[in-house]
Design an enzyme around this catalytic site. Sequence first.
Site, PDB file in Angstrom:
ATOM      1  N   TRP A 106       0.825  -1.210   0.000  1.00  0.00           N
ATOM      2  CA  TRP A 106       0.000   0.000   0.000  1.00  0.00           C
ATOM      3  C   TRP A 106       0.853   1.252   0.000  1.00  0.00           C
ATOM      4  O   TRP A 106       0.511   2.255  -0.641  1.00  0.00           O
ATOM      5  CB  TRP A 106      -0.979  -0.023   1.171  1.00  0.00           C
ATOM      6  CG  TRP A 106      -1.927  -1.169   1.067  1.00  0.00           C
ATOM      7  CD1 TRP A 106      -1.961  -2.293   1.854  1.00  0.00           C
ATOM      8  CD2 TRP A 106      -2.942  -1.357   0.073  1.00  0.00           C
ATOM      9  NE1 TRP A 106      -2.941  -3.140   1.406  1.00  0.00           N
ATOM     10  CE2 TRP A 106      -3.561  -2.605   0.318  1.00  0.00           C
ATOM     11  CE3 TRP A 106      -3.380  -0.586  -0.999  1.00  0.00           C
ATOM     12  CZ2 TRP A 106      -4.600  -3.096  -0.463  1.00  0.00           C
ATOM     13  CZ3 TRP A 106      -4.418  -1.073  -1.795  1.00  0.00           C
ATOM     14  CH2 TRP A 106      -5.019  -2.318  -1.519  1.00  0.00           C
ATOM     15  N   ASP A 112      -1.450   6.706   6.453  1.00  0.00           N
ATOM     16  CA  ASP A 112      -2.558   5.865   6.028  1.00  0.00           C
ATOM     17  C   ASP A 112      -2.808   4.891   7.172  1.00  0.00           C
ATOM     18  O   ASP A 112      -2.018   3.975   7.410  1.00  0.00           O
ATOM     19  CB  ASP A 112      -2.174   5.125   4.743  1.00  0.00           C
ATOM     20  CG  ASP A 112      -3.233   4.105   4.311  1.00  0.00           C
ATOM     21  OD1 ASP A 112      -4.279   3.986   4.975  1.00  0.00           O
ATOM     22  OD2 ASP A 112      -3.005   3.436   3.281  1.00  0.00           O
ATOM     23  N   LYS A 170     -12.211  -1.639   7.949  1.00  0.00           N
ATOM     24  CA  LYS A 170     -11.483  -2.539   8.840  1.00  0.00           C
ATOM     25  C   LYS A 170     -12.002  -2.403  10.277  1.00  0.00           C
ATOM     26  O   LYS A 170     -12.437  -3.361  10.883  1.00  0.00           O
ATOM     27  CB  LYS A 170      -9.991  -2.243   8.825  1.00  0.00           C
ATOM     28  CG  LYS A 170      -9.395  -1.942   7.472  1.00  0.00           C
ATOM     29  CD  LYS A 170      -9.173  -3.167   6.623  1.00  0.00           C
ATOM     30  CE  LYS A 170      -8.338  -2.813   5.396  1.00  0.00           C
ATOM     31  NZ  LYS A 170      -8.083  -3.956   4.529  1.00  0.00           N
TER      32      LYS A 170
END
Length: 361
Positions: A102, A172, A196
Amino acid sequence: MSSVYNFNAGPAALPKPALEAAQKELLNFNHTGMSVMELSHRSSDYDAVHQQAKQLLKKLLAIPDSHDILFVQGGASLQFAMLPYNLLSSDKVGQYVLTGSWSEKALKEGSLLGQTNVLASSKETNYTSIPDLSNAVFSDKDAYVHITSNNTIYGTQWNTFPDISQAPLVADMSSDILSRNLDVNKFGIIYAGAQKNLGPSGVTVVIAKKEIIESANTKHVPTMLRYSTFSENDSLYNTPPTFGIYLLGKVLEWVESIGGMDKLEQANEEKAKVIYETIDQSNGFYNGHAEPSSRSTMNITFTLPNEELSKRFLSLAKERGFVGLNGHRSIGGCRASIYNAVPLEACIALRDLMIEFQKAN
């Protein structure tokens, strides 16, 4: 099957009380005779939902008045571009710390829009650890320093965050926001996809310093890619993901009901300990991908002695009602994502299955 042990990496398990509350109100929210999904986003009934979600986030994460809370669509992947669009001017450099796939994607998007640099990386060791920034070189040309706080694929996590004064620290936090206490003052911008720990997919929470939003030169940036568009319009410039924000609020209510961040952090550490101890006491039968000092409390990644045993373990787990234990294709093996809503009982059940399988093999 009436219930399963949900270890999906995302979208992930949601707290049962939050789902039950939403179910109860689904057809008639707040005596309106309508579902919350049917309400106008300009109505007073929806506005109450919107404001409560913001206030609960502010309370639970101790977000200071210096920061604004934005509800954005497009997931963290849109933030990979939105960040440099707002902060990366032609005379600045976006600094990136690579800790997994990511962060690589964030760097790729930033590189399309301006000058970028890899400040530090653990790629050479297949992302088994969080790199040391003690020797990192900063300059007054740095637009920001970007990190990924938790790495779902590799099972690593920043256990402590760096103190950076030269440029805004941007994180992030899609996969570990709300999982532990956090000093928001350290960060210029935090962004996180909700799917999440915060709620369902479709909502992205951005927590940004107001001075960063106000000083961004976005004259030539498309309207919906400006942080100021969301800040100036209370995230209501266009129709927001109203049901997602509503359910996010229900999740936050649940967190508050169980005792807030202290209780949640303690519970997450206890869950992770159950599985990591099983790995460490297996004499190498289970092998954790992450180095112990960089282990994630959200995503536990491990392999078995060979691929055949991995397949047999995953097959048995599926028969027993375990969902989402397959490791990412890039490292194989297994991954247990134990986000906030995954109960301790599920982790104990996984531990027992791991011990049983090792004894049998």
